[in-house]
Write a protein that holds these residues in place. Structure first.
Motif, PDB file in Angstrom:
ATOM      1  N   GLU A  91       0.822  -1.208   0.000  1.00  0.00           N
ATOM      2  CA  GLU A  91       0.000   0.000   0.000  1.00  0.00           C
ATOM      3  C   GLU A  91       0.855   1.256   0.000  1.00  0.00           C
ATOM      4  O   GLU A  91       0.423   2.310  -0.425  1.00  0.00           O
ATOM      5  N   GLY A  93       3.317   1.428  -1.844  1.00  0.00           N
ATOM      6  CA  GLY A  93       3.852   1.468  -3.201  1.00  0.00           C
ATOM      7  C   GLY A  93       5.324   1.101  -3.289  1.00  0.00           C
ATOM      8  O   GLY A  93       6.039   1.548  -4.178  1.00  0.00           O
ATOM      9  N   HIS A 121       2.570  -8.002  -8.311  1.00  0.00           N
ATOM     10  CA  HIS A 121       2.813  -6.998  -7.271  1.00  0.00           C
ATOM     11  C   HIS A 121       4.117  -7.211  -6.497  1.00  0.00           C
ATOM     12  O   HIS A 121       4.601  -6.301  -5.836  1.00  0.00           O
ATOM     13  N   CYS A 144       1.794  -1.539  -9.417  1.00  0.00           N
ATOM     14  CA  CYS A 144       1.343  -0.943  -8.171  1.00  0.00           C
ATOM     15  C   CYS A 144       0.143  -1.713  -7.629  1.00  0.00           C
ATOM     16  O   CYS A 144      -0.751  -2.088  -8.379  1.00  0.00           O
ATOM     17  N   TYR A 145       0.146  -1.932  -6.339  1.00  0.00           N
ATOM     18  CA  TYR A 145      -0.992  -2.579  -5.710  1.00  0.00           C
ATOM     19  C   TYR A 145      -2.083  -1.536  -5.516  1.00  0.00           C
ATOM     20  O   TYR A 145      -1.807  -0.452  -5.008  1.00  0.00           O
TER      21      TYR A 145
END
Length: 165
Positions: A91, A93, A121, A144-145
């Motif tokens: 989260e 990144g 990811h 990116c998640y």
């Protein structure tokens, strides 16, 4: 300053700490341009000696109130496969390498890492394959998640851990 952060959360994962702080691994980490390695070792019994040279610093600690600061500083995170650590890193990144603890019997950790890897990811490995992965991986390929979807993630976790069919 390029910083590599290694976290084992509240557990102990001596193999990972031993592996990452081994001379060969440190050489690889330095060759990749990192000048700082921060090890969060939790309850571990392997406690590497912190050191600092002109070109490289190794920091070691057990716990902090929050890993937020270290995650923010990090250019790369190597983590145990705990869901919390993985999610928090993604989260933020940050590029993530998850190291599977083969000594743990409940290998839903592997499922989690495998799924997130499939979605692009993160990278995952075991302690023995970590040095090779560090040398070969291309962080620019990571996606990116999507942040802020904890319910999706917990549904996914439930499925992986087998709480729902």
């Amino acid at each position: 300053m390029k910083c590599l952060f290694v976290t084992v959360g509240t557990t102990s994962f001596d193999d990972l700490i031993a592996c990452v702080s081994a001379h060969d691994s440190l050489q690889i980490i330095k060759s990749l341009g990192y000048n700082r390695l921060i090890l969060q070792i939790g309850r571990g019994t392997v406690v590497p000696e912190p050191f600092s040279t002109e070109s490289f610093t190794l920091d070691v600690y057990r716990y902090k109130e929050s890993l937020k600061e270290d995650l923010q500083k990090a250019d790369l995170v190597i983590s145990h496969a705990g869901a919390g650590s993985c999610l928090e890193t993604l989260e933020k990144g940050k590029p993530l390498v998850v190291v599977i603890n083969e000594k743990l019997m409940n290998n839903h950790q592997l499922e989690l890492a495998r799924q997130l890897h499939k979605e692009g990811h993160l990278f995952y490995c075991t302690c023995s394959t970590l040095p090779g992965l560090l040398q070969s991986m291309d962080l620019s390929t990571l996606k990116c998640y999507p942040p802020g979807q904890p319910e999706k993630f917990s549904a996914f976790l439930d499925k992986v851990v087998g709480l729902q069919k």
